[in-house]
Design a protein around this motif. Structure first.
Motif, short mmCIF file in Angstrom:
data_model
loop_
_atom_site.label_atom_id
_atom_site.label_comp_id
_atom_site.label_asym_id
_atom_site.label_seq_id
_atom_site.Cartn_x
_atom_site.Cartn_y
_atom_site.Cartn_z
N GLU A 6 -33.50 16.17 3.94
CA GLU A 6 -33.74 17.47 4.41
C GLU A 6 -34.57 18.69 3.43
N ASN A 51 -31.75 32.51 9.15
CA ASN A 51 -30.22 32.22 9.08
C ASN A 51 -29.44 33.24 9.99
N TYR A 180 -32.75 26.57 0.60
CA TYR A 180 -31.86 25.36 0.78
C TYR A 180 -30.59 25.39 0.20
N GLN A 183 -28.63 28.07 2.36
CA GLN A 183 -28.39 27.59 3.66
C GLN A 183 -27.38 26.72 3.85
N ARG A 192 -25.03 31.54 9.49
CA ARG A 192 -25.57 30.51 10.62
C ARG A 192 -24.66 30.71 11.83
N SER A 260 -35.40 26.74 10.99
CA SER A 260 -35.16 25.64 9.91
C SER A 260 -36.31 26.18 8.89
N GLY A 321 -36.90 24.37 15.37
CA GLY A 321 -35.67 24.76 14.47
C GLY A 321 -35.04 23.71 14.00
N HIS A 322 -35.37 22.56 13.81
CA HIS A 322 -34.79 21.41 13.33
C HIS A 322 -35.32 21.05 12.03
N GLU A 323 -34.31 20.44 10.96
CA GLU A 323 -34.99 19.88 9.60
C GLU A 323 -35.32 18.49 10.04
#
Lengths: 337, 296
Positions: A6, A51, A180, A183, A192, A260, A321-323
């Motif tokens: 990620e 976030n 990172y 989050q 989140r 993301s 919105g995805h890693e």
């Protein structure tokens, strides 16, 4: 393993951009530098907007304060009077080096975002959008006209141009790594959770106000740092840190996908690349033997249209919105991210 | 601070124009929950219509007609292409979308008409002063006060005496319940967008008469101030929105005209300071309808 992948994806993208920037001519390199600074700004925006799910139009004011801090403190002492005739006495004789100016820019961004966030983080939705817009207006208005604290409407000229490809890349990487780390921390996860379901998060004992305030302060610090990088890149005016920059950075975040970190970086690089190419083409470029010369403002037009299209047809942005994940995508109904 | 009769009349007329813009933004917000950041660009388009009609040598009434046509067509187009597809999204997403549309329209204006702008000279006579009892007042100030008052009265009649007006107010209170009770969503939204477009065209005419130099950023600052005023007043009810728009227009007219430049240049700071304060004193903002939303 998952964490490595990620984080590696956005880091690799930033590094690749930096290496590509080293390979091209000096004239082209400017675009790469500019895009790397934009990556830093968009990642700062992401830390809060992504976030928390709360809109902020105010982050460019933190960038502006970073620009102001690093700029005012690094104009050589002999030239301060010429560039900033009305400057207050204590600023006239205070000077710091490059590294300190960046640290202080981040610190000022942090302190200001925290102070502003104390009252404003109680708001959400539309009210938060309008209130943060007010912050942008006020900071811009004061920096533009108060010549006791800066150059007013003039550019921050004579600031040492230390933001080369490495400083820009390292700055952007710091933002990515901090974002990172945040989050993945318990605070980031709590925030989140409030984004996904405020009522459930509250019931689980999460203070929405505190978590938002923390994210706001962290993103303020990153935005301040980005501002410091910006003023060391080129002689910048306060007026260019206003609606246009707010628009382009929000467009980057939205196009990439505000859910993301990868989305923030991809959006900044993709829109930054497109914007750079079109801006270059506005002055005329040759590609594959074709001479391309576009009218002024084509880039703003394209970015605006792109942003509207993404909002209407793919609200999750390019990354949804995805890693980045090595696992095979599971079969499920794809939401809006 | 010195306030002359001219300043007072100008401030009143600016308040009137801003009140109309505020209703235009408020009506669409009522039915769509959408804060239209691109409202200023609609006005800009109308102003360009007047300016180009004057360049082509058309009489002023034809220019005004063209202005209405352009603004109405553009608002219906925006509604169909952008607002309706986004209707189910959160207000924040829609705000960002209209922000994008605003920049899109602005860059289209730069591309087609250039940065420098065009002068709408046919409306020049409206800028001449009238002599009223020894006091000189620009005609446009009087004209826009009268037009604004008439429009607001008509609007009030429309909203309280006609069925589409009542449906619009019902939809602004609670869209879902209104629909269950037989209010046609598309009809109400279409009506609100049309009226909002009409108000934009009227504002375009009056703003162009006040300032005939039409540029791509025409009405941008005005819209930002009106947005602040609408927030101060309350977005989803027409009368508070009108009052908010009027107050902020009147205040900026008086302060802008009466204060020396080195103080009046900080006007945005005061206005937005006031907006933030209002939002904070009522923690849910003036946006919350019926106090049932966002209680967290």
């Amino acid at each position: 393993m998952r964490r490595v992948v990620e984080l590696a994806a956005p880091v690799a993208l930033v590094l690749a951009t930096a290496l590509l920037g080293l390979a091209v001519s000096t004239a082209l390199q400017t675009y790469f530098l500019d895009t790397l600074v934009k990556v830093a700004i968009v990642v700062a925006l992401y830390v809060f907007i992504g976030n928390s799910g709360v809109l902020s139009f105010g982050h460019i004011s933190f960038v502006a304060l970073g620009v102001w801090t690093a700029g005012v403190l690094t104009v050589p002492e002999g030239q301060k009077n010429a560039i900033m005739p009305g400057i207050a006495h204590f600023l006239l004789h205070t000077n710091v080096g490059n590294a300190w100016s960046l640290v202080l820019a981040a610190a000022v961004g942090l302190a200001f975002a925290f102070a502003v966030g104390l009252p404003l983080m109680r708001l959400s939705g539309l009210a938060a959008g309008i209130a943060t817009f007010g912050v942008l207006e006020i900071v811009n208005n004061v920096l533009r006209y108060d010549d006791r604290i800066g150059p007013g409407l003039n550019a921050f000229s004579s600031v040492p141009e230390t933001t080369g490809i490495w400083q820009a890349a390292i700055g952007a990487l710091i933002c990515v790594v901090v974002a990172y780390a945040y989050q993945r921390s318990r605070y980031g996860r709590q925030l989140r959770a409030t984004r996904e379901d405020p009522a459930a998060a509250s019931a689980a004992g999460i203070s929405i106000y505190r978590q938002r305030l923390l994210a706001f302060a962290v993103s303020g610090a990153l935005a301040g740092l980005a501002g410091g990088l910006y003023v060391h890149l080129l002689p910048i005016e306060i007026d260019s840190l206003y609606l246009d920059l707010t628009f382009i950075t929000l467009a980057m975040l939205v196009v990439g996908g505000s859910g993301s970190l990868l989305g923030a970086v991809v959006g900044a690089l993709a829109v930054g690349g497109l914007d750079s190419f079109l801006s270059a083409a506005e002055n005329g470029v040759d590609i594959f033997g074709w001479h391309l010369n576009l009218p002024t403002d084509t880039s703003a037009l394209t970015v605006g249209a792109l942003m509207a299209l993404v909002l209407v047809y793919r609200p999750g942005g390019l990354t949804g919105g995805h890693e980045l994940s090595l696992a095979l995508p599971r079969f499920r109904k794809d939401g809006d991210g | 601070m010195t306030v002359t009769w001219q300043t007072l009349a100008d401030a009143l007329s600016l308040g009137g124009i801003y009140a109309l813009m505020a209703v235009g933004i408020g009506l669409v917000f009522g039915v769509l929950r959408l804060v239209n950041f691109a409202y200023g660009q609609l006005i800009m388009a109308g102003a360009y219509a007047i300016a180009y009609a004057s360049v082509w040598g058309w009489p002023s009434w034809a220019g005004i007609l063209l202005c209405f046509g352009v603004v109405l067509a553009l608002s219906v187009l925006l509604d169909r292409l952008v607002f309706r597809p986004l209707r189910t999204h959160s207000p924040a997403v829609m705000l960002v979308a209209t922000f994008a549309i605003a920049f899109l329209l602005q860059s289209i204006a730069v591309l087609s008409f250039g940065q420098l702008g065009t002068v709408a000279s046919t409306l020049g006579p409206l800028n001449q002063p009238w002599d009223i009892g020894g006091v000189e007042i620009r005609k446009i100030a009087i004209v826009s006060i009268v037009i604004a008052a008439v429009c607001l009265a008509l609007l009030q009649l429309l909203l309280t005496r006609t069925s589409v007006g009542l449906q619009m107010r019902a939809a602004a209170m609670d869209f879902r319940t209104a629909r269950m009770l037989g209010v046609r969503a598309n009809r109400v939204i279409g009506g609100a967008v049309l009226i909002s477009g009409l108000l934009a065209a009227i504002s375009a005419f009056m703003l162009t008469a006040r300032n005939p130099q039409v540029t791509p950023i025409f009405a941008l600052d005005d819209t930002i101030i009106v947005l602040a005023g609408v927030v101060l007043g309350g977005l989803n009810r027409p009368i508070p929105a009108t009052l908010g728009g009027f107050t902020i227009g009147f205040a900026s007219g008086i302060l802008g005209g009466g204060l020396p430049t080195n103080q009046s240049q900080y006007l945005p700071t005061f206005l937005f300071g006031a907006v933030i304060l209002v939002l904070l004193v009522r923690p849910n903002g003036l946006f919350a309808r019926g106090g049932s939303e966002e209680r967290l």
